[in-house]
Design an enzyme around this catalytic site. Structure first.
Site, PDB file in Angstrom:
ATOM      1  N   CYS A 206      -7.978  -0.374  13.515  1.00 54.81           N
ATOM      2  CA  CYS A 206      -8.494  -1.500  14.310  1.00 54.81           C
ATOM      3  C   CYS A 206      -7.549  -1.806  15.463  1.00 54.81           C
ATOM      4  O   CYS A 206      -7.545  -2.911  15.993  1.00 54.81           O
ATOM      5  CB  CYS A 206      -8.742  -2.727  13.427  1.00 54.81           C
ATOM      6  SG  CYS A 206      -7.277  -3.318  12.576  1.00 54.81           S
TER       7      CYS A 206
ATOM      8  N   ASP B 289      -8.186   1.114   5.354  1.00 55.02           N
ATOM      9  CA  ASP B 289      -8.505   0.166   6.440  1.00 55.02           C
ATOM     10  C   ASP B 289      -7.301  -0.723   6.730  1.00 55.02           C
ATOM     11  O   ASP B 289      -7.318  -1.920   6.448  1.00 55.02           O
ATOM     12  CB  ASP B 289      -9.727  -0.679   6.025  1.00 55.02           C
ATOM     13  CG  ASP B 289     -10.152  -1.640   7.122  1.00 55.02           C
ATOM     14  OD1 ASP B 289      -9.822  -1.391   8.297  1.00 55.02           O
ATOM     15  OD2 ASP B 289     -10.809  -2.649   6.797  1.00 55.02           O
TER      16      ASP B 289
ATOM     17  N   ALA C  77       0.821  -1.214   0.000  1.00 58.32           N
ATOM     18  CA  ALA C  77       0.000   0.000   0.000  1.00 58.32           C
ATOM     19  C   ALA C  77       0.856   1.265   0.000  1.00 58.32           C
ATOM     20  O   ALA C  77       0.558   2.222  -0.717  1.00 58.32           O
ATOM     21  CB  ALA C  77      -0.926  -0.005   1.211  1.00 58.32           C
TER      22      ALA C  77
HETATM   23  N1  SAH Z   1     -10.793  -3.663   4.289  1.00 55.84           N
HETATM   24  C1  SAH Z   1     -10.849  -5.088   4.438  1.00 55.84           C
HETATM   25  C2  SAH Z   1     -10.054  -5.621   5.604  1.00 55.84           C
HETATM   26  C3  SAH Z   1      -8.628  -5.195   5.648  1.00 55.84           C
HETATM   27  S1  SAH Z   1      -7.651  -6.173   6.692  1.00 55.84           S
HETATM   28  C4  SAH Z   1     -12.301  -5.546   4.567  1.00 55.84           C
HETATM   29  O1  SAH Z   1     -13.146  -4.730   4.931  1.00 55.84           O
HETATM   30  O2  SAH Z   1     -12.576  -6.715   4.327  1.00 55.84           O
HETATM   31  C5  SAH Z   1      -6.069  -5.577   6.287  1.00 55.84           C
HETATM   32  C6  SAH Z   1      -5.581  -5.965   4.907  1.00 55.84           C
HETATM   33  O3  SAH Z   1      -4.332  -5.316   4.702  1.00 55.84           O
HETATM   34  C7  SAH Z   1      -5.326  -7.435   4.669  1.00 55.84           C
HETATM   35  O4  SAH Z   1      -6.085  -7.873   3.575  1.00 55.84           O
HETATM   36  C8  SAH Z   1      -3.830  -7.536   4.329  1.00 55.84           C
HETATM   37  O5  SAH Z   1      -3.563  -8.457   3.280  1.00 55.84           O
HETATM   38  C9  SAH Z   1      -3.522  -6.132   3.895  1.00 55.84           C
HETATM   39  N2  SAH Z   1      -2.165  -5.648   4.086  1.00 55.84           N
HETATM   40  C10 SAH Z   1      -1.384  -5.746   5.181  1.00 55.84           C
HETATM   41  N3  SAH Z   1      -0.229  -5.054   4.984  1.00 55.84           N
HETATM   42  C11 SAH Z   1      -0.295  -4.495   3.750  1.00 55.84           C
HETATM   43  C12 SAH Z   1       0.561  -3.657   2.998  1.00 55.84           C
HETATM   44  N4  SAH Z   1       1.731  -3.228   3.483  1.00 55.84           N
HETATM   45  N5  SAH Z   1       0.156  -3.264   1.776  1.00 55.84           N
HETATM   46  C13 SAH Z   1      -1.036  -3.665   1.272  1.00 55.84           C
HETATM   47  N6  SAH Z   1      -1.888  -4.469   1.953  1.00 55.84           N
HETATM   48  C14 SAH Z   1      -1.534  -4.873   3.174  1.00 55.84           C
END
Ligand code: SAH
Length: 388
Positions: free
Chosen positions: A332, A292, A272
Site C-alpha cells: 500500500c 498485507d 510478523a
Molecule cells: N490485512 C488487513 C489490513 C492490514 S493493515 C485488512 O485487510 O484488514 C497492516 C496491519 O499490520 C495492521 O493491523 C498492524 O497492526 C499490523 N502490523 C504492523 N506492523 C506489524 C508487525 N511488525 N508485525 C505484525 N503486524 C504488524
C-alpha cells in the site's frame, strides 16, 4: 463563485492534475487567504476553481472545472455522484468508501460509510475548514447516525493542520456491523486503525476467497481478520492469522465467530517477521500466504529501508509455501510502483530459492478510483504468485 483569482503556468504533462504546486503560481488577485476558494487561470485561460493554502507546497487543489462555490449544495452534488458510482460498481454492497478525495472531485476529503455511521478524513485545509458543511451535506443525503473525524495522521502536517479525532455528529456505536462481499465484520470506528476498516482490498479478498478452498492459509498483517474470514468462507482447511495488535486480533476473533468460521481460524498476536521465521524453523508449510503489510515506504526517503523490509517479509513468506503454494503479496506504498514491486518480488524469490508464475495482479477496489491524470491516487498494488 469565488472572487479571488490565482494565475498559474505548468508543464503540459501536469495539465489535468488536481494539484497546483507553489512554484507553478505566477500571481494572485484579491489576496487569497488560507482555505479560500479561488478561480484558477492557466496562461490567462480559466481552468476551474480550487482551494488555496499558502502554507502548503500544494498551493491550490482544484475541485471543479466549472465556476462554482464550494458550498453545501456542491458537496451534496459530489456525494450523490460518488454514491451513484459505487451503486454501479459494487452492486449489492452498502458499505464502502463513499468519497475518495480528488478521484471523486472533492480534493483532500475521504469519507468511509459503515451503514449509517460515517468516518471523515481531511487531508487539505479547505475541506477541513468546511467539515460542518460536509456533515450537513451528508445529513441531507442519507439517514446519518453518526459522523466521526479521524484526522490524527501525519499527512496533515504539511498542510499545517492539527491532528485530532472525535465525533462531529450523533453517536457512533462501539461496534458497527458492516458487510463486504457476503461476509460480516465488526468495525470500531472510534478506536480502530485509520477509519476502522480497510475497504481498499475488497477485490483482493474476493480473489483470496476464490483460491482458498481446501488450502492451509496464513494471513499475515491480518488486522481484524478480513482476509482470514474470507479465506475460511472460501473453504480453507485452516487459517492462521498474525498481527502485532492485540485489539485487532480480539476483533478478528469476534469476526470469525460472526461468520461461523471460528473453528477453522486462529489469531496470533506477534511480530510478523519473528512469527514467519519461527514457523519456518518449525517446518510448517502453507498452501496460501496472504501478505498485507503496512506502508513500509511512506515517503521517498524511506525507500531503501522500506524495500529491504518488503523483500525480507516476502522472502520469509515464500519459504513457507508448500509445492504449488500461492502467495498474495500486496503493497500500500504509493511510491512502490508496479515495476519496483515486481523487482522486489524477483529479489525475494531469488533469496528464497523458489520459482513462481504470476497468476494475477491486484489493486484497489472501485470505491478507490484511480485518476489517470493523478498518479498519487493509486497506492494499492499486488501480485498473486504460484510456486512453479
Ligand atoms: N490485512 C488487513 C489490513 C492490514 S493493515 C485488512 O485487510 O484488514 C497492516 C496491519 O499490520 C495492521 O493491523 C498492524 O497492526 C499490523 N502490523 C504492523 N506492523 C506489524 C508487525 N511488525 N508485525 C505484525 N503486524 C504488524
Amino acid at each position: 463563485m469565488p472572487a479571488k483569482l490565482v494565475h498559474i503556468t505548468r508543464k503540459k504533462s501536469r495539465a489535468r492534475h488536481a494539484w497546483v504546486f507553489s512554484n507553478e503560481v505566477t500571481r494572485n488577485e484579491g489576496q487569497p487567504g488560507p482555505g479560500d476558494t479561488v478561480q484558477v487561470f492557466e496562461r490567462e485561460r480559466f481552468i476551474g476553481c480550487g482551494i488555496y493554502n499558502p502554507h502548503s507546497l500544494i498551493r491550490v487543489r482544484l475541485y471543479s472545472e466549472a465556476n462554482e462555490e464550494l458550498d453545501v449544495s456542491f458537496l451534496r452534488k459530489r456525494l450523490e455522484a460518488a454514491w451513484q458510482r459505487r451503486r454501479e460498481a459494487l452492486p449489492g454492497e452498502e458499505d464502502f468508501r463513499l468519497l475518495y478525495g480528488e478521484s471523486d472531485g472533492a480534493p483532500g476529503l475521504v469519507i468511509d460509510k459503515y451503514g449509517s455511521h460515517f468516518v471523515v478524513q481531511s487531508y487539505a485545509l479547505g475541506l477541513d475548514q468546511r467539515q460542518d458543511l460536509v456533515v450537513a451535506a451528508l445529513c441531507q443525503l442519507a439517514s446519518v447516525a453518526s459522523v466521526t473525524e479521524k484526522n490524527d495522521f501525519r499527512l496533515r502536517d504539511p498542510e499545517g493542520l492539527p491532528r485530532r479525532s472525535g465525533v462531529l455528529f450523533g453517536a457512533p456505536e462501539p461496534r458497527v456491523m458492516i458487510s463486504e462481499s457476503g461476509a460480516g465484520f465488526y468495525v470500531d470506528v472510534t478506536h480502530g486503525q485509520k477509519t476502522g476498516y480497510y475497504y481498499d482490498h475488497r477485490l483482493t479478498r474476493r480473489k483470496v476467497r476464490a483460491l482458498a478452498a481446501g488450502r492451509r492459509v496464513l494471513d499475515v498483517f491480518s488486522y481484524t481478520g478480513s482476509f482470514a474470514v474470507h479465506a475460511a468462507l472460501g473453504g480453507a482447511e485452516h487459517v492462521l492469522a498474525v498481527d502485532a495488535s492485540v485489539t485487532a486480533a480480539s476483533m478478528a476473533t469476534h469476526n470469525s465467530v460472526l461468520n461461523g468460521v471460528d473453528e477453522r481460524c486462529e489469531f496470533a498476536t506477534a511480530d510478523a517477521f519473528t512469527a514467519l521465521s519461527e514457523l519456518d524453523h518449525q517446518g510448517q508449510r502453507f498452501d496460501l500466504v496472504n501478505l498485507d503489510p503496512p506502508a513500509f515506504i511512506k515517503a521517498q526517503k524511506d525507500r531503501n529501508a522500506g524495500l529491504r523490509a518488503y523483500r525480507q517479509v516476502n522472502t520469509l513468506a515464500m519459504r513457507l509455501l508448500s509445492p504449488g503454494g500461492i502467495l498474495v503479496s500486496s503493497s500500500c506504498s504509493h511510491y512502490l510502483f508496479w515495476q519496483d514491486l515486481l523487482e522486489m518480488l524477483v529479489g525475494a524469490a531469488q533469496a528464497a530459492e523458489r520459482s513462481f508464475t504470476i497468476l494475477d495482479r491486484t489493486t484497489q477496489g472501485p470505491d478507490h478510483p484511480i485518476l489517470l491524470s493523478m498518479p498519487e491516487s493509486e497506492y494499492l498494488r499486488g501480485f498473486v504468485l504460484q510456486v512453479a
